[in-house]
Design an enzyme around this catalytic site. Structure first.
Site, short mmCIF file in Angstrom:
data_model
loop_
_atom_site.label_atom_id
_atom_site.label_comp_id
_atom_site.label_asym_id
_atom_site.label_seq_id
_atom_site.Cartn_x
_atom_site.Cartn_y
_atom_site.Cartn_z
CG ASP A 1 -0.36 -0.12 2.52
OD1 ASP A 1 0.89 -0.18 2.61
OD2 ASP A 1 -1.11 -0.13 3.52
CB SER A 2 4.61 1.65 -0.24
OG SER A 2 4.79 0.49 -1.01
CD GLU B 1 8.04 -0.47 7.41
OE1 GLU B 1 7.10 -1.22 7.07
OE2 GLU B 1 8.19 0.67 6.97
CE LYS C 1 3.40 -6.19 3.68
NZ LYS C 1 2.93 -4.97 4.37
#
Ligand code: KIV
Length: 272
Positions: free
Chosen positions: A53-54, A191, A122
């Site tokens: 979704d970046s 992350e 994800k």
């Protein structure tokens, strides 16, 4: 097969990723958002292609990932799926599509799988979203977890600083990872957390741990626009730039503008 390190052209599956972890073989994961890029990424030997979704940041120019919708993710994911032959294709569930309740989550998950043709999804979060994760897994959909600096929670964090530096947050992250792995997630993305914590998680769970700003792990993931150097203003410590496409593209486009304006393009050979 044109890939650099590809051992064979067999389709990558979640089972194969598990085998790679057991054999100590590293997993290369990279984002893609469109068909042409996905073909290049897959051909170069990437094991897992992520429709992150970046896309919200690098495709649409938003500051956060929050605006992405299920329809937009399906559009990007179906374009990527058409370009991939070998890699496992994983699509992010966007903000708001799985946090309301488990039923809503499984409905959206099934829609993304059906309409995009991707292989897995994800989701960001730990025990807070465990019911949704379990229901999606019960529907036969493979799930990848995502812990640490989860961008959909940026407004709660209020900072892009390294997460889980304090003991309490590190302990919660470890127990979240164990819960996700026990529930049946096939991999977990970590992350921007300390490298020592990534190692601890990778030893504690038997599913692959994929790092981004988390130091060495069973595999790594990066945002393609960042690692290709398209974006000059994003330079976190964890980012390794493999190209300077910003310069390459600016020079090429600048030359095109010059050629059009001077009348050099098109030439007789480029005309009918
Ligand atoms: O959206 C994304 O690209 C991601 C990766 C950075 C892991 O979630």
């Amino acid at each position: 097969m044109p890939g650099y390190l590809v051992e064979d052209g067999r389709k990558v599956t979640t089972k194969r990723l598990q085998e790679m972890k057991q054999a100590g073989k590293k997993i290369a994961m990279l984002t893609a958002y469109d068909y042409t890029t996905a073909r290049i990424v897959d051909g170069a030997g990437v094991d897992v292609v992520l429709i992150g979704d970046s896309a919200s940041n690098v495709m649409a120019g938003h500051v956060t990932t929050l605006p992405m919708t299920v329809d937009q993710m399906i559009y990007h994911a179906s374009s990527v799926v058409r370009g991939v032959k070998r890699a496992l294709v994983v699509c992010d569930m966007p903000f708001g599509s799985y946090q309301v309740c488990a039923e809503d989550a499984v409905r959206n998950a099934i829609r993304i799988m059906k309409e995009s043709g991707c292989d897995a999804l994800k989701l960001e979060g730990g025990v807070e979203i465990l019911d949704a994760v379990k229901k999606i897994l019960d529907a036969g959909i493979p799930v990848c977890g995502h812990l640490g600096l989860t961008p959909q929670s940026i407004n709660k964090f209020g900072t892009y600083a390294v997460r889980a530096q304090e003991e309490a947050e590190a302990e919660k992250l470890l127990s979240d990872a164990e819960a996700l792995a026990e529930a049946g997630c096939f991999a977990i993305v970590l992350e921007k957390i300390p490298a020592a914590l990534t190692q601890q998680v990778a030893c504690a769970v038997d599913v692959p741990v994929i790092g981004i700003g988390g130091g060495p792990a069973d595999g790594q993931v990066l945002v393609i626009d960042d690692m290709l150097g398209k974006n000059k203003d994003f330079s976190p410590k964890f980012l390794r730039r493999y190209a300077d496409l910003h310069t390459v593209m600016t020079d090429a486009i600048g030359q095109y503008v010059t050629d059009v304006k001077s009348g050099d393009f098109p030439s007789a050979a480029e005309s009918y």
